[in-house]
Enzyme design. Structure first.
Site, PDB file in Angstrom:
ATOM      1  N   SER A 130       0.830  -1.204   0.000  1.00  0.00           N
ATOM      2  CA  SER A 130       0.000   0.000   0.000  1.00  0.00           C
ATOM      3  C   SER A 130       0.860   1.248   0.000  1.00  0.00           C
ATOM      4  O   SER A 130       1.924   1.292   0.605  1.00  0.00           O
ATOM      5  CB  SER A 130      -0.911   0.017   1.235  1.00  0.00           C
ATOM      6  N   LYS A 185      -4.478  -6.644   3.843  1.00  0.00           N
ATOM      7  CA  LYS A 185      -4.529  -5.582   2.823  1.00  0.00           C
ATOM      8  C   LYS A 185      -5.962  -5.300   2.400  1.00  0.00           C
ATOM      9  O   LYS A 185      -6.338  -4.144   2.158  1.00  0.00           O
ATOM     10  CB  LYS A 185      -3.683  -5.994   1.606  1.00  0.00           C
ATOM     11  N   HIS A 188      -7.426  -3.182   5.058  1.00  0.00           N
ATOM     12  CA  HIS A 188      -6.848  -1.852   4.866  1.00  0.00           C
ATOM     13  C   HIS A 188      -7.628  -1.091   3.802  1.00  0.00           C
ATOM     14  O   HIS A 188      -8.006   0.071   3.993  1.00  0.00           O
ATOM     15  CB  HIS A 188      -5.380  -2.006   4.450  1.00  0.00           C
ATOM     16  N   ASN A 189      -7.887  -1.733   2.666  1.00  0.00           N
ATOM     17  CA  ASN A 189      -8.596  -1.060   1.578  1.00  0.00           C
ATOM     18  C   ASN A 189     -10.044  -0.769   1.937  1.00  0.00           C
ATOM     19  O   ASN A 189     -10.597   0.251   1.527  1.00  0.00           O
ATOM     20  CB  ASN A 189      -8.515  -1.899   0.307  1.00  0.00           C
ATOM     21  N   GLU A 192      -9.981   2.206   3.975  1.00  0.00           N
ATOM     22  CA  GLU A 192      -9.696   3.308   3.039  1.00  0.00           C
ATOM     23  C   GLU A 192     -10.991   3.774   2.363  1.00  0.00           C
ATOM     24  O   GLU A 192     -11.238   4.984   2.252  1.00  0.00           O
ATOM     25  CB  GLU A 192      -8.698   2.815   2.000  1.00  0.00           C
TER      26      GLU A 192
END
Length: 484
Positions: A130, A185, A188-189, A192
């Protein structure tokens, strides 16, 4: 060939180019390959000229140019291209060699690929990367998982190129088995997506309810970035709002309001459904992107329905402080929901995730980096068994203090017809989370009434189920009797 490379990379798009430049700048030699081999030559003669790169024109040539155990990293489009390259790489490997997928793959694919590659005698790493193109060049956040035996062979490279915080601590560490790295991940996204949606709702509230100019909004976001909301996304929002087109008008006003996506937020929502986790804010952020894509339909509806007039005559500075608290409270809730999903996934997949270390990986380089990630690490360092982030003393106090302004903003948005799906979903989640008795008792009665689905009683032990013949015409048979 006089010298073999430390690592090889397939895929010289922007991320791939920047990542190998990062590796080379840290003292590693890199062999590079791209399906369009002219890209290899262009890179070697251009950005890579005079540097420690080996340009190759086939997968075999790439693998043959690597030190053992060979480490072949792919930065290609997720899905079939990853599987295709794995099949092209495998015939040229020897036992113990390592294949690395650095793209945005679905974690379920990484679970499958790890098992498959290991069955062939090789090792596989699926790593989330990222930070975008700038992060790839200057130091990304990296989240590797897969074959644990492979980690010592890539650790130095990965931690050298990753972002550093707290005086040199790398934003990269081993996450866990098979798909754990890509799962982290994905979360995380998802966070986001939520962060971005919250910020866009604040922007619309400033513009439409408070009547602020772009320069005023720029200054406000710039100020917020020096306070509680210190984060990468707040920082770039301030920059975006200040940017003018050639005619002097705000650039963002000329951008079509249809949001794109690559699927990771959607995967996060689907996974929450699978595990029964209330990921309401992130799900709403995905649905908001879907709604934005229905441009023509929204245009028709705007001509049919009359919106309430904007009526704000309060203190603008006071409401801006409330808006900051609404964004702060919702942002904390977004991380809390994401961590709740991580906890359930860790149990489901037996990953034994280290939640404090994950927060550290997100402290630098990545898109969701923000000041309070350090407080998340402290929370889990203090109590590794913390059941929910909102129950930590720091976050409990912050959300408690934010709720007054948060409620004021949501009420003003509803009154003025301004959509705030993420801010309001986060607030509704918080209110549900802190409520000891929810109306699900009536819901269970309804399910039992029409479907004999049974219910538990408040005056009986958990795990005992009951059925009521609500109409007098039913029977004692319940739905569970049909489960063979």
């Amino acid at each position: 060939m006089s010298k073999l490379a430390d690592i090889g990379l397939i895929g010289l798009a922007v991320m791939g180019e920047n990542l190998v430049l990062n590796m080379e700048s840290k003292g590693f030699s890199v062999a590079v390959y791209n399906r369009s081999t002219e890209k290899v030559d262009k890179f070697i003669e251009g950005r890579g000229a005079g540097k420690n790169f080996i340009g190759t024109h086939s997968v075999k040539e790439l693998v043959d140019s690597l030190q053992k155990p060979r480490k072949v990293m792919m930065l290609v489009k997720a899905g079939d291209p990853v599987d295709s390259f794995i099949e092209q790489i495998i015939p040229h490997l020897e036992e113990g060699d390592i294949i690395i997928d650095g793209g945005n793959s679905n974690f379920t694919d990484t679970v499958r690929r790890t098992e498959y590659v290991e069955s062939k005698g090789f090792q596989f790493i699926g790593t989330g990367v990222s930070g975008g193109e700038i992060g790839a060049l200057r130091g990304p956040s990296m989240m590797p998982g897969g074959s644990k035996e492979a980690w010592p062979h890539v650790k130095e490279i990965f931690q050298s190129i990753s972002a550093k915080v707290d005086g040199g601590v790398p934003c990269c560490d081993w996450v866990g088995a098979d798909g754990a790295g890509h799962y982290v991940k994905m979360i995380h996204n998802g966070i986001e997506y939520g962060d971005m949606q919250i910020i866009t709702e604040a922007y619309q509230f400033m513009k439409d309810v408070l009547g602020m100019s772009y320069d005023e909004m720029h200054q406000t976001f710039k100020k917020w970035n020096s306070e509680e909301l210190d984060s990468y996304l707040i920082e770039i929002t301030a920059d975006i709002l200040a940017y003018k087109d050639v005619d002097g008008e705000p650039m963002v006003e000329k951008i079509l309001d249809t949001a794109g996506q690559k699927g990771t937020g959607k995967w996060t929502g689907i996974e929450a459904m699978h595990l029964g986790v209330p990921l309401t804010l992130i799900a709403e952020s995905v649905f908001s992107r879907f709604l934005s894509a229905q441009l023509e339909l929204r245009d028709q509806a705007s001509q049919v329905f009359e919106a309430p007039g904007i009526t704000f005559d309060g203190d603008k500075e006071e409401m801006l402080e409330s808006l900051k608290m609404a964004v702060y409270g919702a942002k904390i809730t977004s991380y809390a929901q994401g961590y709740n999903l991580l906890m359930e996934a860790s149990k489901e997949h037996d990953w034994d995730l280290n939640y404090g270390d994950i927060a550290l990986m997100w402290r630098g380089g990545c898109i969701i980096r923000s000041a309070f990630l350090g407080d998340i690490k402290k929370a889990f360092d203090k109590n590794p068994g913390l059941p929910h982030l909102l129950l930590d003393d720091f976050f409990k106090e912050k959300v408690q203090n934010a709720q007054g302004g948060w409620r004021k903003v949501c009420a003003a948005a509803v009154t003025n017809g301004i959509p705030v799906p993420a801010l309001s979903a986060a607030l509704a989640y918080f209110d549900g989370f802190r409520t000891k008795r929810l109306p699900a008792n009536l819901l269970q009665a309804q399910r039992d009434y029409f479907g004999a689905h049974t219910y538990e009683r408040t005056d009986k032990p958990r795990g005992e189920f009951f059925h009521t013949n609500w109409t007098g015409e039913g029977a004692d048979t319940v739905s569970t009797a049909y489960n063979s």
